[in-house]
Design an enzyme around this catalytic site. Structure first.
Site, PDB file in Angstrom:
ATOM      1  N   ASP A 152       0.822  -1.202   0.000  1.00  0.00           N
ATOM      2  CA  ASP A 152       0.000   0.000   0.000  1.00  0.00           C
ATOM      3  C   ASP A 152       0.860   1.257   0.000  1.00  0.00           C
ATOM      4  OD1 ASP A 152       0.621   0.763   2.769  1.00  0.00           O
ATOM      5  OD2 ASP A 152      -0.612  -0.948   3.336  1.00  0.00           O
ATOM      6  N   LYS A 153       0.187   2.391  -0.101  1.00  0.00           N
ATOM      7  CA  LYS A 153       0.871   3.675  -0.285  1.00  0.00           C
ATOM      8  C   LYS A 153       1.827   3.994   0.864  1.00  0.00           C
ATOM      9  CE  LYS A 153      -0.238   8.522  -1.239  1.00  0.00           C
ATOM     10  NZ  LYS A 153      -1.357   9.513  -1.359  1.00  0.00           N
TER      11      LYS A 153
END
Length: 343
Positions: free
Chosen positions: A167-168
């Site tokens: 994820d980011k």
């Protein structure tokens, strides 16, 4: 005077209609004979060894072929007859299969924070609020693309699919390959490909909380919504302080936000999350944002663990020179040939 004006208007209308019909005919041919157009030497030059995102988007809009299929075609676009990536080095078809062993790209990236693991498309757009205002109205001119891992790939590393996602707000090791069978087997539960994460957490790091961090997690599958239970995680405390601790977590699956959900269940607030290993692969001293090809031993180990060592040839060398950008003149010339062959 009026007859001359009328004649000029009629000629202009006829010319505009003829031009519109000509463009329409050319678009129809490009879509009807899409793969014949992609196999044209002038277009193929922009697909080998791998095309840019601009070239793929332009060809997809012209031919109606999905971008993923164009990338697959480009992996084997040698003589215009090979449209599948497992036909390595332009090997001819033999009953739908090739006698040569498939050859693929394999490399790892040290993913930085703040980028998403997906291609640059409409799903990476995000709303950017104006500073000092709490305005939640949707305004398309105030949306921007979120940077992706493909934006920062070093020169010579093709934008092939990644094995899973980070994820980011997670950094660390991310594996890329165009070997679909290997990707499927690595992501399959019970594959034996363990992933090692390092968490910086805040909160009371008690023995009960650590035991909760290692317990199985109840989850549901994405498509069938079937209830599943993950395997237990292995937990080791790397360092501890009054404010929190650094914990190493090893999991054998890759459920959605699995590590963050385990930490939330244990009562920890995750300050940083980093993946340092995936199976036999390690980052070691690879700088943030840099990429490196896998060594032959690493590729052989991955393939052996998945039972693919006898079905794969040597990995393709990296880095490679990118294909030139597609030009309008090349496309127009290729469509002209389509018009002559299919009047």
């Amino acid at each position: 005077m009026r007859p001359a004006v009328t004649a000029c208007a009629a000629l202009a209308t006829a010319a505009a209609l003829w031009s519109w019909l000509r463009r329409r005919r050319r678009r129809e041919l490009a879509r009807r004979y899409a793969y014949e157009l992609l196999g044209d030497p002038r277009v193929r030059r922009s697909l080998d060894p791998y095309p840019s995102s601009t070239t793929v988007a332009a060809l997809s809009a012209l031919t109606g072929v999905a971008t993923a299929k164009i990338r697959k075609f480009s992996a084997g676009a040698r003589d215009g007859a090979c449209a599948r990536p497992w036909h390595a080095d332009g090997a001819p078809r033999a009953g739908g299969r090739t006698k040569r062993k498939a050859s693929h790209y394999y490399f790892v990236l040290h993913k930085p924070l703040g980028v998403v693991t997906q291609r640059d498309d409409a799903s990476t757009k995000t709303y950017v609020p104006r500073p000092g205002r709490n305005d939640k109205r949707w305004r398309p001119w105030r949306r921007q693309y979120v940077p992706t891992v493909y934006d920062g790939l070093p020169d010579g590393f093709p934008p092939v699919p990644s094995v899973g996602r980070l994820d980011k707000e997670t950094s660390g090791l991310l594996l890329f390959t165009d070997d679909g069978a290997l990707t499927t087997r690595l992501l399959r539960p019970g594959s034996g490909c363990e992933k090692t994460y390092v968490l910086d957490v805040t909160g009371v790091v008690s023995d009960a909380a650590l035991a909760s961090l290692s317990e199985p997690l109840d989850d549901v599958t994405k498509h069938t919504r079937e209830k599943v239970r993950t395997a237990p995680a292995r937990v080791k405390v790397v360092s501890r302080s009054d404010e929190g601790a650094r914990v190493e977590v090893v999991i054998s699956e890759g459920r959605h936000h699995q590590v963050r959900r385990l930490a939330a269940r244990a009562g920890f607030a995750v300050e940083a999350l980093h993946r340092k290993a995936m199976g036999p692969l390690r980052l070691d001293d690879l700088p943030v944002g840099a990429a490196r090809p896998l060594t032959p031993d690493e590729v052989q180990t991955l393939l052996s663990n998945c039972g693919l060592e006898k079905k794969r040839g040597p990995p393709r060398p990296l880095p490679v020179a990118a294909a030139p950008e597609l030009t309008r003149a090349a496309v127009e010339a290729a469509i002209d040939d389509l018009v002559r062959r299919h009047p």
